[in-house]
Design an enzyme around this catalytic site. Structure first.
Site, PDB file in Angstrom:
ATOM      1  N   HIS A   1      -3.359   0.717   8.585  1.00 19.25           N
ATOM      2  CA  HIS A   1      -3.935  -0.234   7.610  1.00 19.25           C
ATOM      3  C   HIS A   1      -2.808  -0.688   6.683  1.00 19.25           C
ATOM      4  O   HIS A   1      -2.778  -0.378   5.504  1.00 19.25           O
ATOM      5  CB  HIS A   1      -5.045   0.495   6.845  1.00 19.25           C
ATOM      6  CG  HIS A   1      -5.738  -0.335   5.810  1.00 19.25           C
ATOM      7  ND1 HIS A   1      -6.271  -1.573   6.066  1.00 19.25           N
ATOM      8  CD2 HIS A   1      -6.001  -0.072   4.505  1.00 19.25           C
ATOM      9  CE1 HIS A   1      -6.827  -2.034   4.954  1.00 19.25           C
ATOM     10  NE2 HIS A   1      -6.665  -1.155   3.996  1.00 19.25           N
TER      11      HIS A   1
ATOM     12  N   THR B   1      -8.628   5.743   0.043  1.00 22.84           N
ATOM     13  CA  THR B   1      -7.413   5.652  -0.779  1.00 22.84           C
ATOM     14  C   THR B   1      -6.209   5.271   0.083  1.00 22.84           C
ATOM     15  O   THR B   1      -6.037   5.794   1.179  1.00 22.84           O
ATOM     16  CB  THR B   1      -7.140   7.018  -1.454  1.00 22.84           C
ATOM     17  OG1 THR B   1      -8.307   7.409  -2.174  1.00 22.84           O
ATOM     18  CG2 THR B   1      -5.958   6.950  -2.388  1.00 22.84           C
ATOM     19  N   ASN B   2      -5.392   4.384  -0.433  1.00 24.39           N
ATOM     20  CA  ASN B   2      -4.195   3.937   0.300  1.00 24.39           C
ATOM     21  C   ASN B   2      -2.946   4.724  -0.078  1.00 24.39           C
ATOM     22  O   ASN B   2      -2.864   5.256  -1.173  1.00 24.39           O
ATOM     23  CB  ASN B   2      -3.958   2.455   0.000  1.00 24.39           C
ATOM     24  CG  ASN B   2      -4.803   1.582   0.901  1.00 24.39           C
ATOM     25  OD1 ASN B   2      -4.829   1.784   2.105  1.00 24.39           O
ATOM     26  ND2 ASN B   2      -5.500   0.622   0.317  1.00 24.39           N
TER      27      ASN B   2
ATOM     28  N   ARG C   1       0.850  -1.205   0.000  1.00 26.86           N
ATOM     29  CA  ARG C   1       0.000   0.000   0.000  1.00 26.86           C
ATOM     30  C   ARG C   1       0.883   1.251   0.000  1.00 26.86           C
ATOM     31  O   ARG C   1       0.521   2.277  -0.572  1.00 26.86           O
ATOM     32  CB  ARG C   1      -0.903   0.006   1.233  1.00 26.86           C
ATOM     33  CG  ARG C   1      -1.951  -1.099   1.222  1.00 26.86           C
ATOM     34  CD  ARG C   1      -2.870  -1.000   2.429  1.00 26.86           C
ATOM     35  NE  ARG C   1      -3.864  -2.073   2.458  1.00 26.86           N
ATOM     36  CZ  ARG C   1      -3.685  -3.246   3.049  1.00 26.86           C
ATOM     37  NH1 ARG C   1      -2.549  -3.524   3.669  1.00 26.86           N
ATOM     38  NH2 ARG C   1      -4.639  -4.156   3.038  1.00 26.86           N
TER      39      ARG C   1
HETATM   40  N1  APR Z   1      -9.916  12.866  -8.885  1.00 32.06           N
HETATM   41  C1  APR Z   1     -10.937  11.988  -8.882  1.00 32.06           C
HETATM   42  N2  APR Z   1     -10.804  10.684  -9.198  1.00 32.06           N
HETATM   43  C2  APR Z   1      -9.590  10.260  -9.557  1.00 32.06           C
HETATM   44  C3  APR Z   1      -8.472  11.115  -9.575  1.00 32.06           C
HETATM   45  C4  APR Z   1      -8.679  12.473  -9.217  1.00 32.06           C
HETATM   46  N3  APR Z   1      -7.683  13.364  -9.213  1.00 32.06           N
HETATM   47  N4  APR Z   1      -7.392  10.378  -9.951  1.00 32.06           N
HETATM   48  C5  APR Z   1      -7.818   9.122 -10.136  1.00 32.06           C
HETATM   49  N5  APR Z   1      -9.150   9.052  -9.907  1.00 32.06           N
HETATM   50  C6  APR Z   1     -10.049   7.915 -10.028  1.00 32.06           C
HETATM   51  C7  APR Z   1      -9.702   6.993 -11.203  1.00 32.06           C
HETATM   52  O1  APR Z   1     -10.133   7.553 -12.423  1.00 32.06           O
HETATM   53  C8  APR Z   1     -10.445   5.717 -10.830  1.00 32.06           C
HETATM   54  O2  APR Z   1     -11.742   5.665 -11.407  1.00 32.06           O
HETATM   55  O3  APR Z   1      -9.985   7.054  -8.898  1.00 32.06           O
HETATM   56  C9  APR Z   1     -10.574   5.809  -9.293  1.00 32.06           C
HETATM   57  C10 APR Z   1      -9.882   4.673  -8.580  1.00 32.06           C
HETATM   58  O4  APR Z   1     -10.552   3.514  -8.899  1.00 32.06           O
HETATM   59  P1  APR Z   1      -9.817   2.110  -9.162  1.00 32.06           P
HETATM   60  O5  APR Z   1      -8.627   2.325 -10.017  1.00 32.06           O
HETATM   61  O6  APR Z   1     -10.864   1.153  -9.608  1.00 32.06           O
HETATM   62  O7  APR Z   1      -9.277   1.719  -7.719  1.00 32.06           O
HETATM   63  P2  APR Z   1     -10.099   1.059  -6.507  1.00 32.06           P
HETATM   64  O8  APR Z   1      -9.951  -0.402  -6.560  1.00 32.06           O
HETATM   65  O9  APR Z   1     -11.455   1.651  -6.441  1.00 32.06           O
HETATM   66  O10 APR Z   1      -9.230   1.571  -5.280  1.00 32.06           O
HETATM   67  C11 APR Z   1      -9.200   2.944  -4.965  1.00 32.06           C
HETATM   68  O11 APR Z   1      -8.962   2.581  -2.634  1.00 32.06           O
HETATM   69  O12 APR Z   1      -8.717   0.581  -1.552  1.00 32.06           O
HETATM   70  C12 APR Z   1      -8.054   1.702  -2.019  1.00 32.06           C
HETATM   71  O13 APR Z   1      -5.814   0.942  -2.523  1.00 32.06           O
HETATM   72  C13 APR Z   1      -7.037   1.333  -3.083  1.00 32.06           C
HETATM   73  O14 APR Z   1      -6.009   3.479  -3.253  1.00 32.06           O
HETATM   74  C14 APR Z   1      -6.929   2.598  -3.871  1.00 32.06           C
HETATM   75  C15 APR Z   1      -8.340   3.187  -3.753  1.00 32.06           C
END
Ligand code: APR
Length: 309
Positions: A176, A120-121, A89
């Site tokens: 975490h 977010t991690n 993480r």
């Molecule tokens: N503003 C808004 N959304 C953003 C930005 C930003 N500046 N940068 C990235 N994103 C969005 C991406 O477009 C994506 O849709 O954040 C979303 C992240 O989703 P996923 O890639 O599917 O990741 P996810 O599995 O949802 O995990 C998100 O939660 O559990 C934690 O470690 C994991 O840090 C990660 C977060």
């Protein structure tokens, strides 16, 4: 009564799954925010079209404009990148810090009374960053991690004993991360401590599996990290706030001297209600637990130091 409003920043796996739980339950209106063009609108439309089937009156809006999040009661932050196999993480630190700082600046003015849940991690550090960038009081910024880690521990305990997972109540402390501290002494099966029910060797194995629980899923999925249980954990925290439940849950909270720690977000049991973290529960730890907790908190502090926040 006016419907509550929950905004979810980051409409990816965890964000969209959380939105689904909210829309299905009908407990709030939902704003799904993402920077990817069209995607949050598409997912919101899809969820809206599920609402008649769920008999839900939630309105679901997709957007890339922070103005639409204004007046939120709760804001969940999942924006950023997720882990790939081989990543910890903590490897996400710099990239996600930039994203989450921008999010903190984007959400604060429109929803000055919101409770923020960082997902977010590395989550404890991102909670700290949201606390700093929004300027909100620390009790209204918390992190989701402990509820998920506790659910993982509960799952493994339930499998070990062949009991229903819902009767296992797990307590977990620390960041975490890989050094999180599941607390068997305080983990019970309908009130009976697991230390009475499972041998210490087996408990150690369940603790280790819990610590690596996220990585275990990453290595199976190969393209990202867990999202069903993270969303369910986030949903439980949202409900605790929206319904002022006064529910004791493990959450990343800003400590001001509790457990001998000052000025750091780290996972502890806390009472969650309408104003966020309403009370931190201070457990009396034995020496081994104290050491493990200090080590885990030290790892979080190290990351906070790298970011210089
Ligand atoms: N503003 C808004 N959304 C953003 C930005 C930003 N500046 N940068 C990235 N994103 C969005 C991406 O477009 C994506 O849709 O954040 C979303 C992240 O989703 P996923 O890639 O599917 O990741 P996810 O599995 O949802 O995990 C998100 O939660 O559990 C934690 O470690 C994991 O840090 C990660 C977060």
């Amino acid at each position: 009564m006016k419907k509550k409003k929950v905004s979810i920043i980051g409409a990816g796996h965890v964000g969209a799954s959380t939105a689904q739980l909210l829309a299905h339950s009908g407990i709030s209106d939902i704003v799904l925010f993402d920077i990817v063009d069209g995607m949050p609108k598409g997912k919101a439309l899809d969820l809206s079209e599920a609402c008649p089937l769920w008999n839900s009156a939630s309105s679901v809006t997709g957007t890339s404009d922070y103005a639409e999040t204004a007046g939120s009661d709760v804001i969940v932050v999942t924006a950023g990148i997720a882990r790939k196999p081989g990543m910890s993480r903590d490897d996400l630190l710099k990239t996600n810090a930039e994203v989450v700082s921008a999010v903190g600046r984007g959400i604060a003015a429109g929803s000055p009374d919101a409770v923020i849940i960082a997902v977010t991690n590395p989550m404890d550090v991102m909670a700290h960053l949201l606390f700093k960038t929004t300027g909100f009081p620390h009790h209204r910024v918390m992190g989701m991690g402990g509820v998920l880690d506790a659910a993982r521990f509960s799952t493994f305990v339930a499998w070990e004993l062949n009991v229903s997972p819902g009767v296992v109540n797990s307590v977990i402390l620390g960041g975490h991360g890989d050094q999180m501290v599941p607390m068997p002494r305080f983990t019970t099966v309908n009130g009976v401590p697991v230390t009475e029910l499972i041998s210490s060797d087996r408990i150690d194995a369940l603790v280790e599996r819990t610590r690596g629980g996220g990585a275990e899923i990453v290595s199976l999925l190969k393209t990202g990290s867990a999202y069903y249980a993270p969303a369910a954990a986030t949903f439980q925290m949202i409900k605790a706030v929206l319904f002022d439940e006064k529910r004791p849950l493990p959450a990343a909270c800003y400590l001001t001297g509790q457990y001998g720690i000052d000025g750091l977000y780290v996972g502890v049991p806390a009472i969650l209600g309408a104003s966020g973290v309403e009370k931190i529960i201070t457990l009396t730890l034995n020496e081994k637990e104290r050491e493990a907790f200090a080590k885990s908190a030290g790892a979080v502090a190290g990351l906070v130091k790298i970011l210089n926040i």
